[in-house]
Design a protein around this motif. Structure first.
Motif, PDB file in Angstrom:
ATOM      1  N   ASP A 150     -19.301 -38.368  14.652  1.00  0.00           N
ATOM      2  CA  ASP A 150     -18.063 -38.652  15.636  1.00  0.00           C
ATOM      3  C   ASP A 150     -17.983 -36.864  15.696  1.00  0.00           C
ATOM      4  N   TRP A 242     -19.448 -42.830  30.414  1.00  0.00           N
ATOM      5  CA  TRP A 242     -18.074 -42.596  30.647  1.00  0.00           C
ATOM      6  C   TRP A 242     -17.275 -43.776  30.134  1.00  0.00           C
ATOM      7  N   ASP A 248     -18.284 -39.811  26.955  1.00  0.00           N
ATOM      8  CA  ASP A 248     -18.600 -40.364  25.750  1.00  0.00           C
ATOM      9  C   ASP A 248     -20.144 -40.383  25.564  1.00  0.00           C
ATOM     10  N   THR A 250     -23.787 -39.093  24.143  1.00  0.00           N
ATOM     11  CA  THR A 250     -24.521 -39.178  22.937  1.00  0.00           C
ATOM     12  C   THR A 250     -25.727 -38.024  22.794  1.00  0.00           C
ATOM     13  N   SER A 278     -19.682 -36.991  22.723  1.00  0.00           N
ATOM     14  CA  SER A 278     -18.791 -37.218  21.527  1.00  0.00           C
ATOM     15  C   SER A 278     -19.560 -37.907  20.172  1.00  0.00           C
ATOM     16  N   THR A 279     -20.708 -38.007  20.447  1.00  0.00           N
ATOM     17  CA  THR A 279     -21.556 -38.694  19.052  1.00  0.00           C
ATOM     18  C   THR A 279     -23.062 -37.976  18.997  1.00  0.00           C
TER      19      THR A 279
END
Length: 420
Positions: A150, A242, A248, A250, A278-279
């Protein structure tokens, strides 16, 4: 290519060395065993190019191929840095229609006899079904580390000198030579790594079929440089997404190599801080890699381990003499090996950090174990003490277990960076 098989030969089944003209049928049998997966023309062509026909077996029943097995000729780094010849067992399958007929056993026996004739002391493989290969003497010798990080909530600290490393984007195919040079410099330093001398292997990492991207981008590459020299690289994909609160995305890491801690840290920081993501998903990394000690919260990285490389000592004496040992060792091993009986008996191993010898002896044994446990411990990642606690190694002389377990260790965790 991983291996999958069923223990399947009858009197009507015949083993033959693969002929080039039979490759298509042979390979289609293999793919069917893996669920009938389709491959891109590029991928299929590359595996055909890499196939060593004289090292491949086909089990025939009439005009049909019902079993496949192959091997690649590798040199694998062992503790001490020596590049030891190793047969990379691959493309193993038995048709589901031919289970429990001894096809797999006959292929494994013939293959190991061939490895011995070639003078290769080791055979290695990646198992799609781990339960299969222990009975043929393969021991799980390495694990790899994967994580789903994360990056919105986990920060990364970096060592001094990271700021001296500069990064630049590059087309993966255009900087293949530079990337391979980095990889080649790292191979002697870590047990389990494979020297990629044969043309074609460097292109396996560039295979990029759209069907396997799962909505992510095409393969991307960034180089790490210092003073005009390439000191590392990372290959990765990005999948943007999104949610109600915004981006959001990866990042999916495919490969990362750095020649020193600063180069590695610069590449990891780049991946952690990529815009709109975010990952960070990483798979198949060394268990002792530094980044896991640089993160602010390892729990939010969701770490997990999985078995990777399986090692089989085909010539016990030559294999044990090929590596070095962390501390001086003088131990007599009582080795059992029903599948390759030429390894059965007592072996005296003497060695240290400078070299080793391993010869047959009639002296009393200090430890008793099977060749499977020797394979598991061979690269230094699995302690003999742990195998003894599991009931797989017997100590026959007091103190011998601790002595040998420490000596068999490695200062770096063994790691296989890619499958075959």
């Amino acid at each position: 290519m991983a291996t999958v098989a069923s223990d399947a030969t009858g009197p009507s089944t015949e083993l033959r060395v693969l002929r080039p003209g039979d490759w298509e049928r042979w390979y289609d049998t293999l793919l069917r065993a893996f669920g009938g997966a389709t491959e891109s023309d590029e991928e299929r062509a590359l595996w055909r190019e890499l196939t060593e026909y004289d090292r491949c077996l086909a089990a025939w029943e009439g005009g049909a191929v019902v079993g496949t097995a192959g091997a690649f000729s590798f040199r694998m780094t062992v503790p001490g840095g020596a590049p030891v010849p190793a047969a990379g067992v691959t493309m193993v399958s038995v048709a589901a229609t031919h289970r429990r007929r001894g096809v797999l056993t006959s292929m494994m026996r013939r293959q190991l006899e061939d490895v011995r004739r070639r003078g290769e002391p080791l055979a290695v493989l990646c198992a799609s079904e781990p339960a299969i290969y222990g009975r043929f003497g393969y021991g799980a010798a390495t694990v790899h580390f994967s994580a789903r990080i994360d990056t919105a909530r986990v920060s990364l600290s970096v060592p001094d000198g990271t700021g001296d490393v500069r990064l630049r984007y590059a087309e993966p195919g255009e900087v293949l030579r530079e990337c391979e040079a980095v990889y080649a410099r790292l191979v002697p330093g870590r047990p389990g790594m494979l020297a990629r001398h044969r043309p074609g292997w460097e292109r396996v990492g560039l295979l990029d079929p759209e069907s396997e991207r799962d909505g992510a981008s095409a393969l991307q590459c960034v180089l790490a440089e210092r003073g005009g020299e390439v000191v590392g690289f990372a290959r990765y994909r990005v999948k943007l997404d999104w949610g109600p609160s915004g981006h959001d995305g990866t990042v999916r890491l495919e490969e990362l190599y750095g020649l020193d801690p600063a180069a590695q840290a610069a590449l990891w920081r780049f991946l952690f801080e990529m815009d709109l993501t975010s990952t960070l998903v990483v798979r198949g990394r060394p268990v002792d890699e530094a980044w896991q000690y640089q993160v602010s919260d390892i729990r939010r990285c969701l770490p997990r381990l999985r078995d990777q490389l399986y090692v089989r000592l085909v010539d016990v004496g030559a294999a044990l003499a090929a590596r070095t040992y962390l501390t001086p060792v003088d131990v007599v091993l009582e080795v059992s090996d029903a599948f390759c009986p030429w390894n059965e008996g007592r072996w005296r191993l003497t060695g240290d950090a400078k070299g080793a010898s391993c010869e047959r002896t009639s002296d009393a044994a200090d430890l008793a174990l099977s060749v499977r446990e020797l394979g598991a411990a061979y690269l230094g990642g699995v302690p003999l003490t742990a195998l003894a606690a599991a009931g797989r190694v017997r100590e026959l002389r007091g103190g011998a277990l601790a002595e040998a377990s420490v000596a068999f260790g490695s200062t770096l965790a063994p790691w296989l960076p890619h499958g075959f």
